[in-house]
Design an enzyme around this catalytic site. Structure first.
Site, PDB file in Angstrom:
ATOM      1  CG  ASN A   8      -1.751   1.198   1.386  1.00 53.30           C
ATOM      2  OD1 ASN A   8      -1.913   1.965   0.433  1.00 53.30           O
ATOM      3  ND2 ASN A   8      -2.298   1.414   2.573  1.00 53.30           N
ATOM      4  CD1 TRP A   9       3.562   1.094  -2.983  1.00 58.92           C
ATOM      5  CD2 TRP A   9       3.507   2.362  -4.830  1.00 58.92           C
ATOM      6  NE1 TRP A   9       4.281   0.455  -3.953  1.00 58.92           N
ATOM      7  CE2 TRP A   9       4.267   1.209  -5.101  1.00 58.92           C
ATOM      8  CE3 TRP A   9       3.335   3.294  -5.853  1.00 58.92           C
ATOM      9  CZ2 TRP A   9       4.856   0.975  -6.343  1.00 58.92           C
ATOM     10  CZ3 TRP A   9       3.915   3.063  -7.090  1.00 58.92           C
ATOM     11  CH2 TRP A   9       4.672   1.917  -7.329  1.00 58.92           C
ATOM     12  CE  LYS A  10      -0.038   3.389   4.862  1.00 60.46           C
ATOM     13  NZ  LYS A  10       0.100   3.554   6.308  1.00 60.46           N
ATOM     14  CG  HIS A  95      -5.888   1.453   5.145  1.00 62.08           C
ATOM     15  ND1 HIS A  95      -5.458   2.503   5.921  1.00 62.08           N
ATOM     16  CD2 HIS A  95      -4.840   0.599   5.048  1.00 62.08           C
ATOM     17  CE1 HIS A  95      -4.197   2.294   6.267  1.00 62.08           C
ATOM     18  NE2 HIS A  95      -3.798   1.142   5.751  1.00 62.08           N
ATOM     19  CD  GLU A 165      -5.484  -1.488   8.360  1.00 62.31           C
ATOM     20  OE1 GLU A 165      -4.613  -0.927   7.703  1.00 62.31           O
ATOM     21  OE2 GLU A 165      -6.611  -1.009   8.532  1.00 62.31           O
ATOM     22  N   GLY A 171       2.350   2.899  11.405  1.00 66.20           N
ATOM     23  CA  GLY A 171       3.201   4.087  11.388  1.00 66.20           C
ATOM     24  C   GLY A 171       4.126   4.171  12.598  1.00 66.20           C
TER      25      GLY A 171
HETATM   26  C1  PEP Z   1      -0.865   0.162   7.177  1.00 69.42           C
HETATM   27  O1  PEP Z   1      -1.199   1.296   6.854  1.00 69.42           O
HETATM   28  O2  PEP Z   1      -1.667  -0.785   7.184  1.00 69.42           O
HETATM   29  C2  PEP Z   1       0.532  -0.066   7.612  1.00 69.42           C
HETATM   30  C3  PEP Z   1       0.931  -1.276   7.956  1.00 69.42           C
HETATM   31  O3  PEP Z   1       1.335   1.027   7.578  1.00 69.42           O
HETATM   32  P1  PEP Z   1       2.857   1.076   8.003  1.00 69.42           P
HETATM   33  O4  PEP Z   1       3.525  -0.078   7.326  1.00 69.42           O
HETATM   34  O5  PEP Z   1       3.298   2.368   7.476  1.00 69.42           O
HETATM   35  O6  PEP Z   1       2.902   0.965   9.499  1.00 69.42           O
END
Ligand code: PEP
Length: 264
Positions: A8-10, A95, A165, A171
């Site tokens: 997930n590149w966001k 998400h 999640e 983060g």
């Molecule tokens: C997410 O947004 O599901 C995630 C795992 O983000 P990160 O890897 O940046 O903690």
């Protein structure tokens, strides 16, 4: 069994030139990694161009979000039909960062059902903001699963990917204990079997019970993870793979993660 990593590149990177570079590096890493399939979820504006440049079969594409309506007055949104037309096979639903922007449980229900009706695979994300000794996390997850899967026929369950999640790790440097993940995965399967039990028995062919569908559900871990702890999580967490954010915005970190979990 093959594991799945959703990248997930966001809202990264800043330009298509950088997106193409990141994709090329991740494509090479994905092609080398035995036993791992990769789903890339770039920002929507890069989706079509990246997918049309790719000819292989190791990588599939996902949207990070889409609207459940097929068309209409939804300024700034993209539809699932447009996602499909851009050659994506998956769509992220619910998400944590979308939920924080106002996506409701009811939206997730509509999006999951709409995606399935278009033969897109929804990646339904669920997770609690905090853990308590009283087990608040289980109630939060049960409710999000109940809502998100409410309009899914038992016969379609296997087309949904679930992501757990734990928001308190996203983060952050903190990661989750694989045994806690295992416990949550068992709980999630139990919820699915409970919610779809009766319907499933109606849909299932003789000899294939619904309990099987619940147990076969693919669950990914979607909290923070790194090369150093990924293999243990995959081995002990009762998961099929990962949804990663930060690690996928950096080609070197991403390649290390794939190497850490590939089948030796
Ligand atoms: C997410 O947004 O599901 C995630 C795992 O983000 P990160 O890897 O940046 O903690």
């Amino acid at each position: 069994m093959k594991s799945i990593v959703v990248a997930n590149w966001k809202m990264n990177p800043a330009s298509f030139r950088e997106a193409k570079k990141l994709f090329d590096a991740e494509r090479k890493a994905a092609e080398k990694a035995r036993g791992v399939s990769v789903v890339v979820a770039p920002p929507a504006i890069f989706l079509r161009e990246l997918s049309s440049l790719y000819r292989g079969s190791k990588i599939a594409f996902s949207a990070q979000n889409a609207h459940f309506d097929v068309d209409g007055a939804h300024t700034g949104e993209i539809s699932l039909l447009q996602v499909k037309d851009a050659r994506a096979k998956f769509v992220l639903v619910g998400h944590a960062e979308r939920r924080a922007e106002g996506e409701t449980d009811d939206d997730t229900r509509k999006k999951v059902a709409a995606a399935l009706s278009l033969k897109l695979a929804p990646i339904l994300c669920v997770g609690e903001a905090r853990r308590t000794d009283e087990g608040e996390q289980f109630e939060a997850v049960r409710e999000q699963l109940r809502a998100g899967l409410a309009d899914v026929a038992a016969s379609a369950l296997s087309r949904v990917l679930l992501v757990y999640e734990p928001l308190w790790t996203i983060g952050k440097e903190e990661t989750m204990d694989p045994h806690e993940m295992h416990q949550m995965a068992i709980f999630m399967r139990k919820c699915v079997v409970e919610s779809h039990g009766e319907a499933g028995l109606r849909h299932a062919k003789a000899g294939s019970g619904l309990a099987q569908a619940g147990r076969n559900m693919k669950i990914l871990y979607g909290g923070s993870i790194e090369e150093r702890n990924a293999a243990a999580m995959l081995r002990d967490g009762d998961i099929h793979g990962f949804l990663v954010g930060r690690a996928s915005a950096n080609a070197i970190e991403f390649a290390k993660l794939l190497r850490a979990i590939e089948i030796a």
